[in-house]
Design an enzyme around this catalytic site. Structure first.
Site, short mmCIF file in Angstrom:
data_model
loop_
_atom_site.label_atom_id
_atom_site.label_comp_id
_atom_site.label_asym_id
_atom_site.label_seq_id
_atom_site.Cartn_x
_atom_site.Cartn_y
_atom_site.Cartn_z
N HIS A 1 2.10 -4.58 -3.47
CA HIS A 1 1.91 -3.99 -2.13
C HIS A 1 2.87 -4.63 -1.14
O HIS A 1 3.43 -3.95 -0.28
CB HIS A 1 0.48 -4.24 -1.63
N GLY B 1 -6.46 -2.01 -0.51
CA GLY B 1 -6.73 -3.44 -0.40
C GLY B 1 -6.57 -4.16 -1.72
O GLY B 1 -5.94 -3.66 -2.64
#
Ligand code: PAF
Length: 278
Positions: A36, A30
């Site tokens: 990402h 996260g």
């Protein structure tokens, strides 16, 4: 985007799609950033269904305050994933991934888990191996996507795939940097403005090595890079070295791919970065 929080529900979904769809998998903890997202984009390019996991894995933190301070920004993460066309999010709780308690890998993964990160964060890679193996078992991807930013982690995952998941393809995606050169990392969120300016010296030092690289005079080059970092009193070097990029061993006389790796504390934030030299 479909969201799952339990292994059972995700497994039922995977059973349904697996026979016909190529599954791309992006495991994360996260606090997602464009680094990402570049993995999500690459997975979308190569696979029909992209699954991202968000799970802050307790067994890979050797420092309890690091685990506690790790940014948790699920709402923002979900928004980013949705905007970028991720198909499935898996965000389980700890009991889903560790139903039998926080046990971790005990198999010997060799040199690659013993040096650098392995040396300075004892047990870290055993936690990574455990969670990635468990997520691979659950998600059953055709292809997996990891960032080169965690260079040594990529090598450890490559070894895990070789030993246990030869059917899964490993895709290593390039490091994304801010315009200043700072490698994107979830930990950058914990840097204040002054620290962020100091942190730029890490890339400056690695880049100095890249620009001046020659297999002779490695010690001199490493010293010069260390001196660049030492110009800020906010930085303290944990390691900075130039090694064989295939096995993280000293280069010796062999002609090989070479990488410079560094871990540096900036205030109380630990940053890692690397650069391939040839
Ligand atoms: O790189 C990370 O964020 C983590 O180490 C990973 C691969 C998601 C395993 O927890």
């Amino acid at each position: 985007m479909i969201s799952f929080t339990t292994v059972n529900d995700l497994s039922a979904y995977i059973r349904e799609i697996k026979p016909t769809k190529t599954i791309g998998f992006v495991p994360t903890m996260g606090a997602l950033h464009q680094g990402h997202i570049s993995l999500i984009k690459q997975s979308k390019k190569l696979c029909e269904i992209t699954i991202c996991s968000i799970f802050v894995n307790p067994t890979q933190f050797n420092n309890p305050s690091d685990l506690e301070n790790y940014p948790r920004l699920l709402e923002n993460d979900m928004k980013l994933l949705l905007e970028n066309g991720c198909d499935v999010l898996f965000h389980p709780n700890v009991a889903q991934i560790y139903p039998d308690g926080l046990l971790k890998n005990e198999e010997d993964y060799g040199q690659v888990v013993r040096v650098f990160e392995g040396l300075h964060r004892p047990g870290h890679f055993d936690g990574v191996i455990t969670v990635v193996a468990s997520l691979f078992d659950i998600v059953k991807p055709n292809k997996s996507f990891f960032g080169q930013k965690d260079y040594q982690q990529c090598m450890v995952v490559a070894e895990l795939i070789k030993r246990k998941f030869p059917q899964i393809e490993l895709n290593i995606c390039p490091i994304l940097r801010e315009e200043s050169g700072l490698a994107l990392s979830s930990r950058n969120l914990r840097l204040n403005e002054t620290e962020k300016i100091s942190a730029l010296l890490i890339y400056k030092a690695l880049n100095h090595i890249k620009v001046n690289y020659s297999p002779k005079d490695l010690r001199k080059l490493i010293e010069e890079a260390k001196q660049i970092i030492a110009t800020s009193s906010l930085l303290s070097i944990e390691y900075l070295d130039i090694v064989n990029a295939n096995n993280l061993e000293p280069i010796g006389n062999s002609i090989t791919k070479v990488v410079a790796l560094a871990a540096v504390h900036c205030g109380d934030v630990r940053l890692i970065d690397n650069i391939l030299l040839n």
